[in-house]
Every structure is written in structure tokens, then in C-alpha cells.
Design an enzyme around this catalytic site. Sequence first.
Site, PDB file in Angstrom:
ATOM      1  N   GLY A   7      -1.216  -1.732  14.412  1.00 37.76           N
ATOM      2  CA  GLY A   7      -1.106  -1.859  12.418  1.00 37.76           C
ATOM      3  C   GLY A   7      -1.122  -3.646  12.818  1.00 37.76           C
ATOM      4  N   TYR A  10       0.896  -5.550   6.640  1.00 31.98           N
ATOM      5  CA  TYR A  10       2.276  -6.206   5.903  1.00 31.98           C
ATOM      6  C   TYR A  10       3.308  -6.211   6.805  1.00 31.98           C
ATOM      7  CZ  TYR A  10      -0.867  -7.689   1.891  1.00 31.98           C
ATOM      8  OH  TYR A  10      -2.216  -8.041   0.581  1.00 31.98           O
ATOM      9  N   THR A  89       0.388   8.208   0.711  1.00 26.54           N
ATOM     10  CA  THR A  89       0.739   9.402   0.212  1.00 26.54           C
ATOM     11  C   THR A  89      -0.551  10.006   0.294  1.00 26.54           C
ATOM     12  OG1 THR A  89       1.781   8.388  -1.421  1.00 26.54           O
ATOM     13  CG2 THR A  89       1.551  11.059  -2.082  1.00 26.54           C
ATOM     14  N   ALA A 216      14.863   4.476  -2.192  1.00 27.93           N
ATOM     15  CA  ALA A 216      14.935   5.596  -3.192  1.00 27.93           C
ATOM     16  C   ALA A 216      16.101   4.490  -3.641  1.00 27.93           C
ATOM     17  CB  ALA A 216      15.516   6.696  -2.361  1.00 27.93           C
ATOM     18  N   CYS A 267       6.237   0.522  -1.264  1.00 20.91           N
ATOM     19  CA  CYS A 267       6.931   1.940  -0.127  1.00 20.91           C
ATOM     20  C   CYS A 267       7.782   2.473  -1.599  1.00 20.91           C
ATOM     21  CB  CYS A 267       8.231   0.824   0.386  1.00 20.91           C
ATOM     22  SG  CYS A 267       7.636   0.011   1.348  1.00 20.91           S
TER      23      CYS A 267
END
EC number: 1.1.1.22
Length: 463
Positions: A7, A10, A89, A216, A267
Site C-alpha cells: 500500500g 498517504y 467504510t 474519536a 480517518c
Amino acid sequence: MKICCIGAGYVGGPTMAMIAKQCPEIAVHVVDLNPQRIAAWNSDTLPIYEPGLDEVVREARGRNLTFSTNVDEAIAEADIIFIAVNTPTKHFGIGAGRAANLEFIEKCARQIAKVSEGHKIVVEKSTLPVRTAEAIKRILSSADNGATFDVLSNPEFLAEGTAIDDLLDPDRVLIGGESPKAVQTLAEVYAQWVPREKILSTNLWSSELSKLTANAFLAQRVSSINAISALCEATEADVDEVSKAIGTDSRIGPKFLKASVGFGGSCFQKDILNLVYLCEHFGLREVADYWEQVVIMNDYQKRRFAERICRTMFNTVSDKKIAILGFAFKKDTNDTRESAAIYVCRDLLRERARLVIYDPKVEKETIVSELLSALSDLSGTISDLDRELVESNVTVVDNAYDAAIHSHAIALLTEWDEFRTLDFERIYQTMQKPAFIYDGRNILDRQALRKIGFEIFAIGKSN
Ligand code: UDX
Ligand code: ADP
């Protein structure tokens, strides 16, 4: 030692470039399925814009940093394999709109199982739902060529736009794992430049959960101050003054209290939705609702901004030209994932506004494709009418002055430094009157703009 990273996005790109720069004796091989992306990493125009990244890549590339599409070869040679693929998602099936799509992670694990021999350390770098390591372990254990594996969680805490500084001088490096030897091996890599006391080790699940929790908490601070910004607009309070006043309390602290048009990025929303899905899975309804409110508040903030534009422009923006300054989700990046600008533009387009968009680093194709997908339904289908709307009502230009010519309003959506020093006298002369400015980042001098003649609206300011 040899490191492979699957990968080249970013996360994988900058992180591996930094490891290669700081550890010249380690061969770092970054692989990706996308040949255009790899070609860009090997060229003078890197696929991502990140201040300071060019220099780091230039120093290590060709010495001990390689970019290629030879996934199998890189895996087979490596002692440590980082998985840094995307985990968007899910937009289909069970958990659509909430759970993470682990398809790419699972494919990587299967590929590693297929081509590995001997012993390998596999490191989760992508943000993942808690207990993904378990699934990776099970897939790896199906390897039938005698290979053995240790799985570690080593979440990345870099923020885009400041990735190089964050990687050079991280607040902490977190390594979760069951095998002390494997944890030690990875810790040795970071210890080449990160002080030992900043390298924390935990169990696998704590490490995975810490990443979701950190994001979060950060997002919650932004939603909290944005909630207060709505109240400020309804009263005589000023959100920047409130922010400053509460931020001086050492228990609260000043960071991440900047009211804005809404948080974006790959994120925050994804990780909170992951957390919500996880809580629901474990029957923790109240906990799920608590965190979901952070995302609901963010959606409200973006919608409120577009509605305020319509309301204050005499309740209609139909056929009016609006200059959009900034499309990236924050300054100093070309990343547009979940950018507030996408949703503000979508809502304005639905009101039939004509948008002229300028961002210093985002390509026209990216802007158009983000708007098309924002107007599509969950299955990715877009109506002919909406497609036509993007084709006829969206123009992308290459400077702020051209965006503003003949416009009725300017909406500033990303806090790029160059927007602070624009010649607003000149801009005012070229705009329709009354000339409106909507500052979605509270970076402009409202008094000076008012003096020129602008009607200015900012976040959390009542006038
Ligand atoms: C975030 C975390 O900070 C990082 O640790 C993690 O690894 C990945 O997610 P990132 O999304 O790159 O990083 O950027 P960040 O600086 O956190 O900003 C996220 C969003 O919040 C941006 O849209 C930004 O404009 C917004 N924001 C941030 C505010 O609106 N106000 C603030 O006070 C801070
Ligand atoms: P992030 O922000 O998490 O780094 P990106 O989307 O920027 O996410 O990068 C993830 C990269 O992972 C993409 O370039 C994608 O092509 C790559 N990728 C996804 N699945 C695989 C795979 N199985 N093998 C190699 N590369 C992959």
C-alpha cells in the site's frame, strides 16, 4: 533487514520514506497494485502532496527505498511486512455505511500466506476494527509452505499536512503484540530515531482500540466546539473567544478547538463509525449512540453552513455564482476524502448554484469525481439530472481571483495560508454586489473585509 510495505498511499508512502531515511541499513520496498501510483512515486511529481516529503523521498529513493508493483517478490524477501492498504467504510451489504470494508486487508493476508517462506513479522498499519489481527492470524495460519508469522498492531498517528514532522518526532509509537521478540524487533527499527520512552507496547487489542479511541476523542473535540459555534451564532458570543478561554484551562488544553465548517479526512468519520459498529455488535447501545452523535453533529455543521449561505443570500442561490476557495479536507494536503467542501458543494448544487472552485493542490478530476459520488446513491448510481448539474454548474479554475470574478459570494472551505493574504480590495471590485464572504475556517479579518464593503459571515459569529 528487509521491510516490505503493501500500500503506497498517504500512510504507507510517507511512513516508509521516513523509515528508509532514518535507517539507511534497512532495505525498504513499498509495493502497490496501482501502477500509476507507483510510477508517480518513482517520478519527480509524487502522488501525494505533503510538505517536506519530496526531500525525504529524494534522499532515500534509489539508496534503500524502492517503489514497485512486484508485490510477491517484496513479500517473499521481507522480514517485516507492513499492511498499509485502505480500509474504507463499507457501502454495501451488512454494516453498510458503518463497518470497515476489510476486503483489501484480507486479500493482502492471503497473498502473504501464499508467497511466504520461513518466519515473518506482519504489521497492521491501516486503521482497523478491533480484533482484525485475529482474522489476519487465522488466514496466515493457513499457509501451507511451512511459513510462520507474528502479527503486530502498529497504528499510524500522523496527520496529513504535518506527516513529516509527526513521523520525525512522534508523541508516541504504539506497538501491540503477543510475542515480545517480535515487538522488540519492530521497536528496534523506530528506536533508530525515536526515544525509547516514547515507544509503548500493549496487547494487540489495546493497540487497535487506542487508534480508534484517539481519533474519536480528537473528532469529539471538534464536534464539541462546532456545537458551541451554533449557539454562538444564535447569541452574542464569539466561538474563537470561547475557544481561547476554555483552552487556557490546562485540563482542556488549546489544541483541536478550532471551530470549522466540519471535520473531514479519511480517518475521523470512518473510525468513529467503526467504533459505533463495534459497540452495537457487543450490545452496547448507549456507548454506540454516544459516539455516533459526534458524526451527527459534524453532518449538521456542514449542512448548517450551506443553509446559512442560502438563507442570507435572500433565500436563493439558484443560478448565482459562488466561488469556492479550498476543496481539500485541511490545508497542506491534496487529500479530499470526506472533505467538508464536498458536502457543502453538493448542497449548493442541489439549490442550483453555479460553483467556481479553486484549490491550490487538488486536481480538477478529483473534485469532479468527489462531487459525482456525493450526488450518487449508496450503490454508486447517479441520476442524469445530477450528472448534468455537475457538468454544467461546476467550473474548476487555477487561482482564487479567477474564481471570484462576477461571483455573488465566496465560500472559504479550506484554511490554505494563501487565502489569508489575498487582495480582497481587488476581489471586491470584480464581484457582484452585495458581495458575500462565508469564512468556513475563521481565518479572515472580518473588520477589514467589512470596511471594504463585504457582507461577511463566519463560524460561531453572530454578525
Ligand atoms: C487524523 C489524526 O489527527 C491522526 O492522528 C490520525 O493518524 C489520522 O486522522 P488527519 O485526518 O490527517 O489526522 O488530520 P487532522 O489534523 O486530525 O484534521 C482532521 C479534520 O479536523 C480536518 O478536516 C481539520 O480541518 C479538522 N479540524 C481539526 C478542525 O476543524 N478543527 C480543529 O481544531 C482541528
Ligand atoms: P491510506 O490513506 O490508508 O494510506 P490510500 O488509499 O491512500 O489509503 O492507500 C492505500 C493503497 O493501498 C492504495 O494505493 C491501493 O492501491 C493499495 N492497495 C490496496 N489493496 C492492495 C493490495 N492487495 N496489494 C497492494 N496494494 C494494495
